[in-house]
Design an enzyme around this catalytic site. Structure first.
Site, short mmCIF file in Angstrom:
data_model
loop_
_atom_site.label_atom_id
_atom_site.label_comp_id
_atom_site.label_asym_id
_atom_site.label_seq_id
_atom_site.Cartn_x
_atom_site.Cartn_y
_atom_site.Cartn_z
N GLY A 249 0.77 -1.24 0.00
CA GLY A 249 0.00 0.00 0.00
C GLY A 249 0.80 1.29 0.00
CB CYS B 157 10.34 -1.99 0.26
SG CYS B 157 9.65 -1.79 -1.39
CG ASN C 5 6.47 -5.72 -4.72
OD1 ASN C 5 5.74 -4.96 -5.35
ND2 ASN C 5 6.00 -6.47 -3.73
N GLY D 141 5.40 0.48 -5.81
CA GLY D 141 4.61 1.32 -6.69
C GLY D 141 4.67 2.79 -6.27
CG HIS E 218 12.67 -6.20 -1.74
ND1 HIS E 218 11.97 -6.23 -0.55
CD2 HIS E 218 11.92 -5.48 -2.59
CE1 HIS E 218 10.85 -5.56 -0.68
NE2 HIS E 218 10.80 -5.10 -1.91
CD GLU F 185 13.95 -8.51 1.37
OE1 GLU F 185 14.81 -7.63 1.41
OE2 GLU F 185 12.78 -8.30 1.03
N1 GLN Z 1 7.64 -3.99 -1.15
C1 GLN Z 1 7.24 -2.92 -0.50
O1 GLN Z 1 7.52 -2.72 0.67
C2 GLN Z 1 6.33 -1.98 -1.27
C3 GLN Z 1 6.17 -0.65 -0.66
C4 GLN Z 1 4.89 0.06 -1.12
N2 GLN Z 1 3.73 -0.69 -0.80
C5 GLN Z 1 4.95 0.35 -2.60
O2 GLN Z 1 4.25 -0.26 -3.37
O3 GLN Z 1 5.72 1.19 -3.02
#
Ligand code: GLN
Length: 364
Positions: A221, A246, A288, A290, A331, A333
């Site tokens: 989100g 992230c 990952n 957005g 990421h 990890e």
């Molecule tokens: N992988 C995440 O922590 C995504 C962070 C955030 N929800 C975004 O889409 O940017």
């Protein structure tokens, strides 16, 4: 059995149902990874989203117990070109169809996912709906228009109560905004004594545990939907070393006075090049997200950009100029994807040790 994906702009993709037969509405996003579908399905950051894979064959190595990144998957739907129903791998325990059925997640196969991806790239992420053939495009558009996308994803996926993952090393408090297991795995590997707290833990609750360092996890989100976390970060900054990944990175930026914004279609894949500005070194990273931190908003903060995305120049890493804290948008990890950036966890441990030395802390 035929089913369909209808986008809010009226585009319709007809395909074959697999997994659960229930209807799903979500934000349609694409992932370019050639492998890693298990980790993608179980990355809680996809909560609320229908994920499509650009790689044409998904499910070919089956599903196993070891590659999950959370106990329950939170993705709302899964769209592929070909769902392989006869996997070939010694670790495989079930097919992707069986897994999605078991977890009540609708799948749609036989879709030209590269065409779908081009639409998303052109228009930006769109709302979409996986449904039976008797729903007309007009009905679907009307339904999508009146259906708000969920905004409470972090609350849904975060742990409900605190738990420990004991070790004999540094005391780390890990805030679970929708944590991938990979983060805990990396901390455990470095012998950390980890306590995982829910997303709405207060600064007092965190500091009462006397952490040697705090880790902010990834999560789903819009970071602006989690104001309590921003407040908590402001309360712990400078009291303990901080490392964020992230969503953790975005929340940290907001807590330090920067802004975040939604990207057109985001970064989701396993081969995103990121450059470390100071050394020029490039890491191929798993991503990952957005949302992104707005560069122009940094001038009013004490933050410094440490990493950038080579594909589009967006911010991939930040460091605080005055207190021990750094974060990355990507990421380290991995899971899935390359482990080029894994040493950031070592940097976190080094930061903890440095902080302890400066403070003359004796334990651990
Ligand atoms: N992988 C995440 O922590 C995504 C962070 C955030 N929800 C975004 O889409 O940017």
């Amino acid at each position: 059995m035929k089913r369909q994906l209808i986008l809010e702009d009226g585009t319709r993709f007809v395909g074959e149902a697999f997994g659960s037969k229930r209807q799903a509405v979500g934000e349609v996003v694409f992932n370019t990874g050639m492998t890693g579908y298990q980790e993608i399905l179980t990355d809680p950051s996809y909560c609320g989203q229908i994920v499509t894979m650009t790689y044409p064959l998904i499910g070919n190595y089956g599903v196993n117990r070891d590659d999950f990144e959370s106990i329950e998957p939170h993705v709302f739907g899964f769209v592929v070109k070909e769902a392989c129903l006869s996997p070939s791998n010694w670790r495989s325990e079930m097919t992707i169809d069986e897994y999605l059925r078991m977890k009540n997640i609708p799948g749609l196969a036989g879709v030209d996912t590269r065409k779908l991806t081009r639409i998303i790239r052109q228009h930006g992420t769109l709302k979409g709906m996986i449904c039976d053939m008797d729903v007309s495009v007009t009905e679907a558009i009307a339904y999508l228009k009146e259906t708000e996308l969920i905004r409470d994803q972090v609350k849904r996926v975060s742990t409900k109560s605190a738990y420990a993952s004991p070790g004999r090393g540094h005391r780390v408090v890990l805030i679970d905004f929708g944590m991938k297991h990979g983060i805990l795995r990396e901390l455990n590997k470095r012998h950390c004594d980890v306590i995982v707290l829910p997303y709405n833990a207060t600064a007092e609750e965190v500091l009462q545990l006397h952490p040697d360092g705090v880790m902010l996890s990834n999560g789903p989100g819009d970071p602006k939907d989690v104001p309590e976390a921003i407040h908590m970060i402001q309360g712990i900054l400078g009291h303990t070393p901080l490392f964020g990944i992230c969503l953790g990175h975005q929340l940290f930026a907001l807590a330090c006075g920067a802004n975040t914004e939604k990207m057109k279609f985001g970064h989701r894949g396993s081969n995103h090049p990121v450059q470390h500005i100071e050394t020029g070194k490039v890491a191929i990273t798993s991503q990952n997200h957005g949302y992104t931190v707005t560069e122009q908003s940094l001038s009013r903060t004490r933050l410094q950009v440490t990493h950038i995305a080579l594909n589009d120049g967006t911010i991939e890493g930040l460091r605080h100029r005055d207190v021990p804290a750094f974060t990355v948008q990507y990421h380290p990890e991995a899971s899935p994807g390359p482990e080029d950036a894994n040493d950031l966890f070592d940097d976190f441990i080094a930061m903890i040790e440095q902080f302890k030395k400066e403070r003359g802390v004796v334990h651990a």
